[in-house]
Design an enzyme around this catalytic site. Structure first.
Site, mmCIF file in Angstrom:
data_model
loop_
_atom_site.group_PDB
_atom_site.id
_atom_site.type_symbol
_atom_site.label_atom_id
_atom_site.label_comp_id
_atom_site.label_asym_id
_atom_site.label_seq_id
_atom_site.Cartn_x
_atom_site.Cartn_y
_atom_site.Cartn_z
ATOM 1 N N LYS A 112 0.827 -1.213 0.000
ATOM 2 C CA LYS A 112 0.000 0.000 0.000
ATOM 3 C C LYS A 112 0.863 1.267 0.000
ATOM 4 C CE LYS A 112 -4.312 -1.704 1.925
ATOM 5 N NZ LYS A 112 -5.283 -1.675 2.992
ATOM 6 N N LYS A 194 -5.342 -9.759 -6.515
ATOM 7 C CA LYS A 194 -6.575 -10.078 -5.772
ATOM 8 C C LYS A 194 -7.675 -9.041 -6.067
ATOM 9 C CE LYS A 194 -6.214 -7.651 -1.447
ATOM 10 N NZ LYS A 194 -6.321 -7.510 -0.050
ATOM 11 N N LYS A 197 -11.072 -3.622 -2.986
ATOM 12 C CA LYS A 197 -11.949 -2.443 -2.924
ATOM 13 C C LYS A 197 -11.325 -1.252 -3.634
ATOM 14 C CE LYS A 197 -13.387 -3.166 1.812
ATOM 15 N NZ LYS A 197 -12.118 -3.396 2.523
HETATM 16 P P1 TYM Z 1 -10.441 -5.774 4.459
HETATM 17 O O1 TYM Z 1 -11.503 -4.761 4.612
HETATM 18 O O2 TYM Z 1 -9.320 -5.497 3.539
HETATM 19 O O3 TYM Z 1 -11.051 -7.163 4.002
HETATM 20 C C1 TYM Z 1 -12.117 -7.745 4.742
HETATM 21 C C2 TYM Z 1 -12.005 -9.245 4.718
HETATM 22 O O4 TYM Z 1 -12.119 -9.750 3.384
HETATM 23 C C3 TYM Z 1 -11.008 -10.568 3.069
HETATM 24 N N1 TYM Z 1 -10.686 -10.342 1.642
HETATM 25 C C4 TYM Z 1 -10.675 -11.293 0.712
HETATM 26 N N2 TYM Z 1 -10.905 -12.620 0.776
HETATM 27 C C5 TYM Z 1 -10.821 -13.336 -0.376
HETATM 28 N N3 TYM Z 1 -10.497 -12.776 -1.574
HETATM 29 C C6 TYM Z 1 -10.261 -11.454 -1.684
HETATM 30 N N4 TYM Z 1 -9.967 -10.912 -2.859
HETATM 31 C C7 TYM Z 1 -10.342 -10.644 -0.503
HETATM 32 N N5 TYM Z 1 -10.172 -9.325 -0.256
HETATM 33 C C8 TYM Z 1 -10.393 -9.161 1.061
HETATM 34 C C9 TYM Z 1 -9.882 -10.087 3.982
HETATM 35 O O5 TYM Z 1 -8.925 -11.100 4.180
HETATM 36 C C10 TYM Z 1 -10.650 -9.762 5.239
HETATM 37 O O6 TYM Z 1 -10.882 -10.912 5.997
HETATM 38 N N6 TYM Z 1 -7.376 -5.786 8.317
HETATM 39 C C11 TYM Z 1 -8.674 -6.255 7.932
HETATM 40 C C12 TYM Z 1 -9.789 -5.636 8.755
HETATM 41 C C13 TYM Z 1 -9.649 -5.811 10.224
HETATM 42 C C14 TYM Z 1 -9.785 -7.021 10.927
HETATM 43 C C15 TYM Z 1 -9.598 -6.692 12.298
HETATM 44 C C16 TYM Z 1 -10.048 -8.331 10.529
HETATM 45 C C17 TYM Z 1 -9.394 -4.836 11.127
HETATM 46 N N7 TYM Z 1 -9.359 -5.359 12.385
HETATM 47 C C18 TYM Z 1 -9.678 -7.664 13.284
HETATM 48 C C19 TYM Z 1 -10.115 -9.302 11.540
HETATM 49 C C20 TYM Z 1 -9.927 -8.970 12.891
HETATM 50 C C21 TYM Z 1 -8.857 -5.875 6.477
HETATM 51 O O7 TYM Z 1 -8.065 -5.245 5.897
HETATM 52 O O8 TYM Z 1 -9.962 -6.203 5.917
#
Ligand code: TYM
Length: 330
Positions: A112, A194, A197
Site C-alpha cells: 500500500k 486479488k 476495494k
Molecule cells: P479488508 O476490509 O481489507 O477485508 C475484509 C475481509 O475480506 C477478506 N478479503 C478477501 N478474501 C478473499 N479474496 C479477496 N480478494 C479478498 N479481499 C479481502 C480479507 O482477508 C478480510 O478478511 N485488516 C482487515 C480488517 C480488520 C480485521 C480486524 C479483521 C481490522 N481489524 C480484526 C479481523 C480482525 C482488512 O483489511 O480487511
C-alpha cells in the site's frame, strides 16, 4: 462459555464477492457455535484519506449489508470500531511493544505504501490496531481471507510477548480461520491480482450491491486466456481458475466436479453460469439490504445498543492490561 470469534471489514470501498467468500460467509456460519463480534473498522479505513460524507454513508451501508448477509443481531455483536474507545487505547499500548522493523516488514504496508505519494504513520501502525481489536475480546478464532494471515501472525507474536512480560493469562493467543476455497478471489480484469476495494478498474470486482445486469456484464467481460479448455490451473489459466473458484465457493460443488461438468464446453458457458450463480446468491441479499438500509434510525439504535455490549467486554480487558502495566486507576 463459547469461544470468541471476531472479525471486521474496512469501509473503504464497496464490499465485493472476495470479502463475502473470504470472510463474511464464514461469519454467518460460525454464529451457530461461537460467541461472535463483527465490526465495521472505520479507524482502519482512515489510514488512507476518506471523504467524511462518503465514510458515514458506507459505515451504515456496511452494517445493513452484514445484517442482509445473515449476521443475526440477537446472537452476534455488530459494532462500529470507533464507538469503542478501548481499541485506540490498547492499540497505543501495543504500539509501544512493537518493533518498527516488524511493522515495516508487513507485505500489506509495503504494497500500500509503495502506491501512495505520502504515507501516513497510521498505515504503518495498522496491524497493531488490528491486534488490539482481536486481543480486547479474548478472541480464539479470526475468520479472514488469506491476505490477513501475516497480520494475524503479528497479533499472535504480540499476545505471546505481552503475556511473557506481564502475566501468562493476560491475552488469549488467537488462531486465524481461513477458508479452503475462496480465501483469495482474484480481480476479473487482472486475475493475477486479488479482487480489491481500491481497484480503479470498473469491471474488476463483483460487488454485493451491483445490479443483476452489472454482474452479468462484468462476468461476460472477465479476462480469461486464448485457450479453450476449462481447467483449474491458477498459474497458467488464472482467469478461468478464478471463475471456477467463485462458483465452487458459492455452490459448495468441488472444483474437480465443476471441471468435469464443463468438459467440451466453452469459456462463454463458464461466464454465464458464474453470473447466474452469483446473482442467485445476491438477489435475496440485495432485497434485504434495501429494507434494512431504509430505516436508518433503527440501524443507529442497534449500533448504540451493540456498542454498549462491546464496550463492557473491551473495558474489562483494558483495565486488566492497565493494571498489569502499572497504570494508576483513578
Ligand atoms: P479488508 O476490509 O481489507 O477485508 C475484509 C475481509 O475480506 C477478506 N478479503 C478477501 N478474501 C478473499 N479474496 C479477496 N480478494 C479478498 N479481499 C479481502 C480479507 O482477508 C478480510 O478478511 N485488516 C482487515 C480488517 C480488520 C480485521 C480486524 C479483521 C481490522 N481489524 C480484526 C479481523 C480482525 C482488512 O483489511 O480487511
Amino acid at each position: 462459555m463459547k469461544p470468541v470469534i471476531l472479525s471486521g471489514i474496512q469501509p473503504s470501498g464497496k464490499i465485493n464477492i472476495g470479502h463475502y467468500l473470504g470472510a463474511l460467509k464464514n461469519w454467518v456460519l460460525l454464529q451457530e457455535q461461537y460467541e461472535c463480534l463483527f465490526m465495521v473498522v472505520d479507524l482502519h479505513s482512515i489510514t488512507v484519506r476518506q471523504d467524511p460524507k462518503v465514510l458515514r454513508e458506507r459505515v451504515l451501508s456496511f452494517v445493513a449489508l452484514y445484517l442482509a448477509c445473515g449476521i443475526d443481531p440477537d446472537r452476534s455483536t455488530i459494532f462500529i470500531q470507533s464507538s469503542v474507545l478501548e481499541h485506540a487505547q490498547l492499540g497505543w499500548i501495543l504500539n509501544c511493544h512493537t518493533g518498527l522493523g516488524e511493522l515495516q516488514r508487513m507485505t500489506q504496508f509495503k504494497d500500500k505504501s509503495s502506491r501512495q505519494e505520502s504515507v501516513q504513520a497510521g498505515l504503518l501502525n495498522y496491524p497493531t490496531l488490528m491486534a488490539a481489536d482481536i486481543l480486547l475480546y479474548g478472541t480464539a478464532l479470526v475468520p479472514v481471507g488469506e491476505d490477513q494471515k501475516q497480520h494475524l501472525e503479528l497479533t499472535r507474536d504480540l499476545a505471546i510477548r505481552m503475556n511473557h512480560l506481564y502475566g501468562e493469562d493476560l491475552f488469549v493467543v488467537p488462531e486465524p480461520f481461513i477458508p479452503q476455497v475462496g480465501a483469495r478471489i482474484m480481480s476479473l480484469q487482472q486475475p493475477e491480482r486479488k479482487m480489491s476495494k481500491s481497484d480503479p478498474l470498473e469491471n474488476a470486482s463483483l460487488n454485493l450491491l451491483d445490479s443483476q445486469s452489472m454482474i452479468e456484464k462484468k462476468c461476460k467481460s472477465a479476462v480469461t486466456d486464448s485457450g479453450s479448455v476449462i481447467r483449474f490451473d491458477p498459474a497458467n489459466q488464472p482467469g478461468v481458475s478464478n471463475l471456477l473458484t467463485i462458483q465452487s465457493a458459492i455452490s459448495g460443488v468441488s472444483i474437480n466436479d465443476l471441471v468435469s461438468n464443463y468438459s467440451g464446453k466453452m469459456y462463454g458457458h463458464l461466464k454465464v453460469d458464474t453470473a447466474r450463480i452469483v446473482n442467485e446468491l445476491l438477489n435475496p441479499i440485495r432485497e434485504r439490504y434495501e429494507t434494512l438500509r431504509s430505516s436508518e434510525d433503527e440501524l443507529l439504535e442497534l449500533m448504540a445498543k451493540h456498542a454498549i455490549r462491546a464496550r463492557k467486554k473491551a473495558g474489562a480487558t483494558l483495565r486488566r492490561v492497565q493494571d498489569a502495566l502499572g497504570f494508576v486507576p483513578v
